[in-house]
Design a protein around this motif. Structure first.
Motif, mmCIF file in Angstrom:
data_model
loop_
_atom_site.group_PDB
_atom_site.id
_atom_site.type_symbol
_atom_site.label_atom_id
_atom_site.label_comp_id
_atom_site.label_asym_id
_atom_site.label_seq_id
_atom_site.Cartn_x
_atom_site.Cartn_y
_atom_site.Cartn_z
ATOM 1 N N UNK A 121 16.091 6.944 4.815
ATOM 2 C CA UNK A 121 16.373 8.024 5.763
ATOM 3 C C UNK A 121 16.995 7.488 7.034
ATOM 4 N N UNK A 122 16.524 6.342 7.481
ATOM 5 C CA UNK A 122 17.094 5.767 8.690
ATOM 6 C C UNK A 122 18.522 5.294 8.450
ATOM 7 N N UNK A 123 18.769 4.663 7.276
ATOM 8 C CA UNK A 123 20.114 4.177 6.977
ATOM 9 C C UNK A 123 21.106 5.326 6.818
ATOM 10 N N UNK A 124 20.620 6.465 6.353
ATOM 11 C CA UNK A 124 21.515 7.604 6.135
ATOM 12 C C UNK A 124 21.654 8.486 7.361
ATOM 13 N N UNK A 141 11.510 5.838 4.353
ATOM 14 C CA UNK A 141 11.847 5.727 5.771
ATOM 15 C C UNK A 141 13.094 4.875 5.984
ATOM 16 N N UNK A 142 13.204 3.774 5.228
ATOM 17 C CA UNK A 142 14.386 2.936 5.358
ATOM 18 C C UNK A 142 15.645 3.669 4.931
ATOM 19 N N UNK A 175 0.799 -1.223 0.000
ATOM 20 C CA UNK A 175 0.000 0.000 0.000
ATOM 21 C C UNK A 175 0.833 1.275 0.000
ATOM 22 N N UNK A 176 1.967 1.258 0.647
ATOM 23 C CA UNK A 176 2.792 2.480 0.726
ATOM 24 C C UNK A 176 4.261 2.130 0.528
#
Length: 239
Positions: free
Chosen positions: A157-160, A154-155, A146-147
């Motif tokens: 952004x979190x990894x970076x 988000x993945x 769905x998204x």
């Protein structure tokens, strides 16, 4: 010399309290974070001891009830014994009451019942674990369907983010701890819900299964029948 046939109620109570307290303390240690603080360990030990004493009080109350039934039993009252609907013999109400009392005082039944409960809890825990894994996997699949853009963003952004680097291990550990808490909460919730569903719609695990099995075995010995099956008792008449 100690007579091995002599009943020692205090020894049985002490053994039951020690075993119950040990199991309760192990369960508390399993579900709560490990600590080396002496005060926390002492409080947990007091809680486990309280649980052990409460269980022993319940056990003693049940033994007192069975003892009263044995004292009030009438040797003139006949109990018919049937297996799979077929009458195989009869015994007196007093014999049956004494059989129940003997089974309630047999320490082997407590060991057997503890094993049954452990197996039942293990199977129920595995069921809850499977459902928890299914719920988490379903959430990931639905999110990706769905998204997908938001999830991928988000993945990335979190990894970076700096928190994901080795130099910021504390922030990463906090995030992992939050995830672990969420999974533990989900597992506990599913465990309780599954327990309620099984109690409502499935055959629940008998909390007195080992004792009931021993009573039925003793009754079959009294009426001298090797037949095994669904045993039923009917109070009929006086001699």
């Amino acid at each position: 010399m100690l007579n091995p046939n002599l009943r020692l109620p205090w020894a049985g109570s002490l053994a039951f309290i020690v075993a119950s307290t040990s199991v309760a303390f192990a369960s508390i240690a399993l579900f709560l974070p490990t600590t080396v603080d002496a005060g926390v360990i002492a409080r947990r030990l007091c809680l486990a001891l309280t649980i052990g004493l409460l269980l022993e009080a319940i056990r003693r109350a049940k033994l007192a009830e069975v003892s009263r039934e044995a004292a009030n039993a009438d040797d003139e009252v006949i109990v018919k014994v049937s297996i799979n609907g077929v009458t195989v013999g009869e015994l007196s109400e007093l014999d049956y009451a004494q059989t129940r009392l003997a089974a309630a005082n047999d320490p082997r039944n407590y060991v057997a019942q503890a094993g049954r409960l452990a197996v039942g809890l293990w199977r129920h825990g595995m069921l809850a674990f499977a459902w928890t894994a299914f719920i988490v996997a379903a959430w990931l699949v639905i999110t990706c369907l769905l998204a997908p853009d938001e999830f991928a963003s988000d993945l990335i952004a979190y990894a970076a983010s700096p928190a994901s680097r080795v130099g910021h291990a504390t922030a990463l550990a906090t995030a992992l701890h939050d995830v672990a808490k969420m999974l533990a909460w989900s597992y506990g919730t599913v465990f309780v819900i599954a327990a309620g569903v099984r109690m409502q719609f499935g055959a629940p695990l008998s909390i007195l299964g080992a004792f009931r099995t021993d009573v039925q075995r003793r009754v079959r010995l009294l009426v001298d029948t090797p037949v095994d099956g669904n045993l039923s008792l009917v109070w009929t008449r006086r001699r």
